[in-house]
Design a protein around this motif. Structure first.
Motif, PDB file in Angstrom:
ATOM      1  N   GLU A 255      41.466 -59.150 -23.627  1.00 34.80           N
ATOM      2  CA  GLU A 255      41.166 -59.358 -25.043  1.00 34.80           C
ATOM      3  C   GLU A 255      39.651 -59.236 -25.256  1.00 34.80           C
ATOM      4  O   GLU A 255      38.878 -59.561 -24.362  1.00 34.80           O
ATOM      5  N   PRO A 256      39.184 -58.809 -26.420  1.00 30.42           N
ATOM      6  CA  PRO A 256      39.943 -58.384 -27.609  1.00 30.42           C
ATOM      7  C   PRO A 256      40.336 -56.913 -27.588  1.00 30.42           C
ATOM      8  O   PRO A 256      40.856 -56.403 -28.574  1.00 30.42           O
ATOM      9  N   HIS A 257      40.102 -56.242 -26.453  1.00 29.72           N
ATOM     10  CA  HIS A 257      40.407 -54.814 -26.380  1.00 29.72           C
ATOM     11  C   HIS A 257      41.898 -54.546 -26.180  1.00 29.72           C
ATOM     12  O   HIS A 257      42.344 -53.405 -26.320  1.00 29.72           O
ATOM     13  N   VAL A 258      42.643 -55.598 -25.851  1.00 35.02           N
ATOM     14  CA  VAL A 258      44.099 -55.519 -25.740  1.00 35.02           C
ATOM     15  C   VAL A 258      44.690 -56.607 -26.629  1.00 35.02           C
ATOM     16  O   VAL A 258      44.261 -57.768 -26.558  1.00 35.02           O
ATOM     17  N   ALA A 259      45.635 -56.246 -27.487  1.00 29.74           N
ATOM     18  CA  ALA A 259      46.279 -57.225 -28.356  1.00 29.74           C
ATOM     19  C   ALA A 259      47.148 -58.152 -27.508  1.00 29.74           C
ATOM     20  O   ALA A 259      48.039 -57.678 -26.797  1.00 29.74           O
ATOM     21  N   PRO A 260      46.911 -59.464 -27.539  1.00 28.17           N
ATOM     22  CA  PRO A 260      47.594 -60.366 -26.605  1.00 28.17           C
ATOM     23  C   PRO A 260      49.103 -60.470 -26.812  1.00 28.17           C
ATOM     24  O   PRO A 260      49.838 -60.744 -25.868  1.00 28.17           O
ATOM     25  N   GLN A 261      49.591 -60.268 -28.020  1.00 25.86           N
ATOM     26  CA  GLN A 261      51.023 -60.406 -28.268  1.00 25.86           C
ATOM     27  C   GLN A 261      51.807 -59.172 -27.855  1.00 25.86           C
ATOM     28  O   GLN A 261      52.924 -59.273 -27.352  1.00 25.86           O
ATOM     29  N   THR A 262      51.220 -58.004 -28.059  1.00 25.80           N
ATOM     30  CA  THR A 262      51.931 -56.757 -27.803  1.00 25.80           C
ATOM     31  C   THR A 262      51.465 -56.037 -26.546  1.00 25.80           C
ATOM     32  O   THR A 262      52.151 -55.137 -26.054  1.00 25.80           O
ATOM     33  N   LEU A 263      50.259 -56.377 -26.043  1.00 26.44           N
ATOM     34  CA  LEU A 263      49.598 -55.714 -24.916  1.00 26.44           C
ATOM     35  C   LEU A 263      49.263 -54.256 -25.233  1.00 26.44           C
ATOM     36  O   LEU A 263      49.154 -53.421 -24.340  1.00 26.44           O
ATOM     37  N   ILE A 264      49.062 -53.967 -26.532  1.00 23.93           N
ATOM     38  CA  ILE A 264      48.635 -52.641 -26.965  1.00 23.93           C
ATOM     39  C   ILE A 264      47.122 -52.523 -26.848  1.00 23.93           C
ATOM     40  O   ILE A 264      46.379 -53.419 -27.250  1.00 23.93           O
ATOM     41  N   HIS A 265      46.666 -51.391 -26.311  1.00 18.87           N
ATOM     42  CA  HIS A 265      45.237 -51.114 -26.254  1.00 18.87           C
ATOM     43  C   HIS A 265      44.691 -50.927 -27.669  1.00 18.87           C
ATOM     44  O   HIS A 265      45.281 -50.219 -28.489  1.00 18.87           O
ATOM     45  N   GLN A 266      43.541 -51.546 -27.941  1.00 15.44           N
ATOM     46  CA  GLN A 266      42.882 -51.383 -29.229  1.00 15.44           C
ATOM     47  C   GLN A 266      41.896 -50.221 -29.234  1.00 15.44           C
ATOM     48  O   GLN A 266      41.305 -49.915 -30.257  1.00 15.44           O
ATOM     49  N   GLN A 267      41.711 -49.595 -28.076  1.00 12.90           N
ATOM     50  CA  GLN A 267      40.811 -48.454 -27.965  1.00 12.90           C
ATOM     51  C   GLN A 267      41.604 -47.150 -27.879  1.00 12.90           C
ATOM     52  O   GLN A 267      42.630 -47.108 -27.190  1.00 12.90           O
ATOM     53  N   PRO A 268      41.152 -46.079 -28.527  1.00 11.00           N
ATOM     54  CA  PRO A 268      41.675 -44.760 -28.178  1.00 11.00           C
ATOM     55  C   PRO A 268      41.274 -44.458 -26.739  1.00 11.00           C
ATOM     56  O   PRO A 268      40.288 -45.012 -26.235  1.00 11.00           O
ATOM     57  N   ILE A 269      42.035 -43.611 -26.075  1.00 12.80           N
ATOM     58  CA  ILE A 269      41.834 -43.412 -24.638  1.00 12.80           C
ATOM     59  C   ILE A 269      41.539 -41.949 -24.340  1.00 12.80           C
ATOM     60  O   ILE A 269      42.262 -41.052 -24.788  1.00 12.80           O
ATOM     61  N   VAL A 270      40.478 -41.740 -23.571  1.00 12.15           N
ATOM     62  CA  VAL A 270      40.098 -40.416 -23.086  1.00 12.15           C
ATOM     63  C   VAL A 270      40.017 -40.491 -21.567  1.00 12.15           C
ATOM     64  O   VAL A 270      39.361 -41.388 -21.023  1.00 12.15           O
ATOM     65  N   VAL A 271      40.703 -39.584 -20.892  1.00 12.03           N
ATOM     66  CA  VAL A 271      40.677 -39.520 -19.430  1.00 12.03           C
ATOM     67  C   VAL A 271      40.325 -38.087 -19.056  1.00 12.03           C
ATOM     68  O   VAL A 271      41.065 -37.165 -19.392  1.00 12.03           O
TER      69      VAL A 271
END
Length: 298
Positions: A255-271
């Motif tokens: 947290e806060p980069h991951v929503a604690p209830q859903t475990l959804i990433h709050q950041q767009p992801i580039v790899v």
């Protein structure tokens, strides 16, 4: 160096392969499909394998936290771990996806996998991806290396392959179907030589970059969760790839980069490989800002 003992590693591999092979067998049989949310599906095969993986991994790692996609009660261990500031905050957490790429599995495709990722101190330490259709197991992590095994054979080092980046020649970006529909036309207009590669599983998309099928993977859809990302991003970091958001900030797993209830990433992801990220991050950020990321008024 392996973060777990050789005997535990062998047992984990047997568990992942058994579960993946069962999924492959059941893909040719009848199974039930349920809608968990909008465009979010689960099958009876996911549910059965989720329970099998949870029980098997709890037996292997009884003091660690095991968090699985289909047993939402296990997510409480993330919230407990994330709130700890004292002793015990480095308790390993395992994130388990019984079938990554469920949509592809439902449609009878090949691009699904069983995935596991290990996080310690908020950082991905190790990952495993088993693609049952190819009987291909990949594992490893930062400071450990990358390894692969096919058809139950001997393990061998997996050698990452970095494709050359030349915007004047054809080059590939991995992107999901939803992101391609939303952002693809603008990306293609900016980069006429771009080719889009899409595979069902998040993990298999990352492997496509590690093995040089493409130079970068972008995920802007705003729905990916920890069991989707931890294993693949551990492998990506071991390969020397950059894992960041559109501003170049590292992907975070707390947290806060991951929503604690859903475990959804709050950041767009580039790899991606460093040369690709350096060349593409700014224009991709401009494109995303112009169109609007999901959840930001777009």
């Amino acid at each position: 160096m392996s973060p777990i003992s050789p005997s535990d590693l062998s047992a984990l591999h047997q568990l992942l392969i058994a579960c993946g092979d069962y999924a492959s067998q059941q893909s040719q049989q009848s199974f039930q499909v349920f809608e968990k949310g909008v465009d979010d599906y689960v099958t009876t095969v996911d549910q059965l394998l989720d329970q099998k993986l949870l029980v098997g991994m709890q037996a292997l790692f009884p003091t660690d936290g095991i968090i699985t996609e289909e047993n939402r009660a296990t997510a409480e261990q993330f919230r407990q771990s994330d709130s700890q500031a004292g002793p015990g905050s480095d308790r390993p957490l395992w994130f388990v996806d019984p079938i990554d790429g469920t949509d592809d599995f439902i449609q009878g495709g090949d691009h699904y996998a069983v995935m596991v990722g290990r996080v310690v101190g908020g950082l991905p330490q190790a990952g495993w991806i088993y693609a049952p259709v190819r009987q291909h197991l990949v594992w490893g992590g930062p400071g450990w290396g990358l390894f692969e095994q096919t058809n139950g054979g001997h393990s061998t080092p997996l050698i990452p392959k970095q494709p050359a980046f030349d915007p004047d020649r054809a080059w590939a970006v991995v992107i999901g179907d939803k992101d391609e529909r939303r952002f693809g036309p603008a990306i293609a207009q900016r980069f006429p030589k771009v080719e889009f590669l899409s595979l069902g599983s998040f993990g298999l998309k990352v492997l496509a970059v590690i093995t040089g099928q493409a130079g970068i993977y972008i995920y802007l859809n705003g729905r990916v969760k920890l069991w989707d990302t931890t294993g693949p991003l551990a492998l990506a970091q071991a390969a020397g790839l950059v894992c960041c958001d559109l501003a170049g900030r590292p992907i975070r797993f707390t947290e806060p980069h991951v929503a604690p209830q859903t475990l959804i990433h709050q950041q767009p992801i580039v790899v991606g490989w460093p040369s690709y990220v350096e060349a593409l991050l700014s224009p991709l950020s401009e494109i995303a800002a112009a169109i609007g990321l999901p959840g930001e008024g777009g």
